[in-house]
Structure formats: structure tokens, C-alpha cells
Design a protein around this motif. Structure first.
Motif, PDB file in Angstrom:
ATOM      1  N   ASN A  86      -8.964  -2.397   7.550  1.00 22.84           N
ATOM      2  CA  ASN A  86      -7.543  -2.079   7.656  1.00 22.84           C
ATOM      3  C   ASN A  86      -6.699  -2.767   6.588  1.00 22.84           C
ATOM      4  OD1 ASN A  86      -6.971  -0.414  10.290  1.00 22.84           O
ATOM      5  ND2 ASN A  86      -8.609  -1.851  10.803  1.00 22.84           N
ATOM      6  N   GLY A  87      -7.356  -3.331   5.596  1.00 26.68           N
ATOM      7  CA  GLY A  87      -6.666  -3.926   4.462  1.00 26.68           C
ATOM      8  C   GLY A  87      -6.506  -5.425   4.595  1.00 26.68           C
ATOM      9  N   SER A  88      -5.714  -5.859   5.528  1.00 26.51           N
ATOM     10  CA  SER A  88      -5.510  -7.259   5.892  1.00 26.51           C
ATOM     11  C   SER A  88      -4.532  -7.243   7.061  1.00 26.51           C
ATOM     12  CB  SER A  88      -4.962  -8.093   4.725  1.00 26.51           C
ATOM     13  OG  SER A  88      -3.683  -7.631   4.334  1.00 26.51           O
ATOM     14  N   ILE A  89      -4.290  -8.394   7.649  1.00 25.92           N
ATOM     15  CA  ILE A  89      -3.326  -8.458   8.745  1.00 25.92           C
ATOM     16  C   ILE A  89      -1.920  -8.338   8.170  1.00 25.92           C
ATOM     17  CG2 ILE A  89      -2.409  -9.897  10.603  1.00 25.92           C
ATOM     18  CD1 ILE A  89      -5.213 -11.227  10.708  1.00 25.92           C
ATOM     19  N   ASP A  90      -1.119  -7.482   8.781  1.00 19.26           N
ATOM     20  CA  ASP A  90       0.259  -7.317   8.324  1.00 19.26           C
ATOM     21  C   ASP A  90       1.172  -8.389   8.918  1.00 19.26           C
ATOM     22  OD1 ASP A  90       0.159  -4.815   6.704  1.00 19.26           O
ATOM     23  OD2 ASP A  90      -0.644  -4.027   8.571  1.00 19.26           O
TER      24      ASP A  90
END
Length: 244
Positions: A123-127
Motif C-alpha cells: 500500500n506504499g507506506s502508512i499515511d
């Protein structure tokens, strides 16, 4: 780093909830990581209220676990999973495919670490991550002295953490290890929120944000995060002589 001091726990909880609502409205497909424990419980209630009033929608969000006590699962009142599911995920009608949570009962904890790390990476990284601060400065179960360059990991619990743990559970629980996201996850997150209330947290808040970075005070290691927001009530901020 931005400091926000609110008069009491209710106003603190509302400020944190409003920040999360605004963030999700601007970033509706966010990957969120929200701490369990007692500190954010009112915040969770307010998020549920905001959702019911259609002020925010979490349908496109995903959620990742912060931590869990090794040996405990959703059936144990006070476990991280029980808290998040009962106080937030179920009231918000979050689907299971939106959630990736550590299984503290797993016989393969290394696999749990990999599974959660892979979910975050996918998911990319934690937002947005919401963290509490332990009495010893721990973040999740990143205890004093934990390597700050770790991602998900298993860690022996500090004596301070095991002593404080009794407040979460009904009856005595022998908890000696935790499984947790790493400080490296928090450093790579887009936005980090730290929330603390009460006089009991005043000393560690001062230690965390007015002194040099110190591996023995894990919360101090996020001082330089470019999007760090520290939310405190008046009591937790009482030992700060100036704004952070």
C-alpha cells in the motif's frame, strides 16, 4: 513538529478526531494505523459519531495494526485487537479485507511480521499513524533500546510495560513479549500524531520532546519527522516551559 495543547481529555480527543477526519476527507484512500490502549478511546467514539453524521467516510481506507501482546487475541478483553475491533472497526462497519492486524496467537510470529510488512509495502507506506506514549517512552512495543531501524519485530517487554499492562486486562495475564511495527515505519509515514494526557505522562513528554534523541526514549526518535503533531492535554504538557 507542531504542538497542540488542549485544556482537558475531552477537548484533546476532539482535536485528534477532527485532525483524522480532515486528513481522511483530503486523502480518502489512506492507510491508517491507530493505537489501542485507553488514551484514544474517546477519539474512537468521536470518529464513529462523525461517520454516522456523514462527516467522514472510511470505506476506501485501509487499516494496519500497530502492535499486539504476544499470546493474546481478539477474545481477550484489553488486547489491541479486541480494542480496535470492538471500539472502531465494527462500529464503522469496516470490512475484513480493509484490515491487516497482527495475530498475537500465531505460532509463527516471524511470518506475522513479514505479512504485515508486506501489506504496508503493497500500500506504499502508512499515511497517518496515531501513537500513544508509554511511561517509558515506548511507541507501540518499541521498548527502550529497541533498534530504530527495524520494521515489524518481536520484542521482550520492558518491566515498566509489563507492570502497567495489568490495567488493560480482566484478571492477571502473563505478558512478556510484544509484536509491533517498528520506528522505521513511523519515520516513513506521511503524518505522525502523538497523543498523551494526564500528569503521569508529563515527565516522559518533557523527556521525549525537549531533550536530545535517545534510543532509551523511543518517543524522542520522532522529533525530526517533518509532519509530526503532538497533541497533549494541559496536564501532560505541564512540565514544558515553552512550545515544543
Amino acid at each position: 513538529m507542531e504542538q497542540k495543547v488542549l485544556s482537558d481529555y475531552e477537548h484533546l480527543s476532539r482535536a485528534v478526531s477532527d485532525f483524522i477526519v480532515d486528513y481522511v476527507n483530503q486523502n480518502p484512500n489512506s492507510l491508517l494505523c491507530l493505537a489501542g490502549g485507553h488514551t484514544p478511546l474517546r477519539t474512537f467514539e468521536l470518529l464513529v459519531e462523525a461517520n454516522k453524521k456523514k462527516l467522514v467516510n472510511f470505506e476506501q481506507c485501509k487499516f494496519v495494526s500497530l502492535d499486539e501482546w504476544v499470546g493474546l487475541g481478539r477474545d481477550t478483553k484489553g488486547s489491541c485487537k479486541e480494542t480496535l475491533y470492538n471500539q472502531l472497526f465494527e462500529p464503522l462497519s469496516i470490512n475484513e479485507d480493509q484490515i491487516c492486524f497482527f495475530d498475537g496467537l500465531s505460532k509463527d510470529l516471524d511470518f506475522e511480521c513479514k505479512r504485515v510488512d508486506d501489506f504496508i509495502r503493497k500500500n506504499g507506506s502508512i499515511d497517518l499513524v496515531l501513537l500513544g506514549v508509554g511511561m517509558n517512552g515506548h511507541l507501540g512495543f518499541n521498548e527502550p533500546g529497541t533498534d530504530p531501524d527495524l520494521y515489524s519485530h518481536i520484542v521482550p517487554l520492558d518491566p515498566v510495560t509489563t507492570e502497567v499492562s495489568s490495567k488493560y486486562f480482566e484478571g492477571k495475564k502473563e505478558v512478556t513479549k510484544g509484536i509491533s511495527l517498528g520506528i522505521k515505519h513511523f519515520r516513513e509515514a506521511d503524518t505522525v500524531m502523538i497523543m498523551a494526557n494526564g500528569l503521569k505522562k508529563a515527565a516522559i513528554i518533557k523527556e521525549s520532546f525537549t531533550k536530545e534523541l535517545n534510543i532509551q526514549v523511543p518517543s524522542s526518535l520522532l522529533q525530526n519527522h517533518e509532519n509530526l503533531y503532538v497533541f497533549l492535554d494541559g496536564e501532560a504538557a505541564s512540565e514544558l516551559r515553552h512550545k515544543i
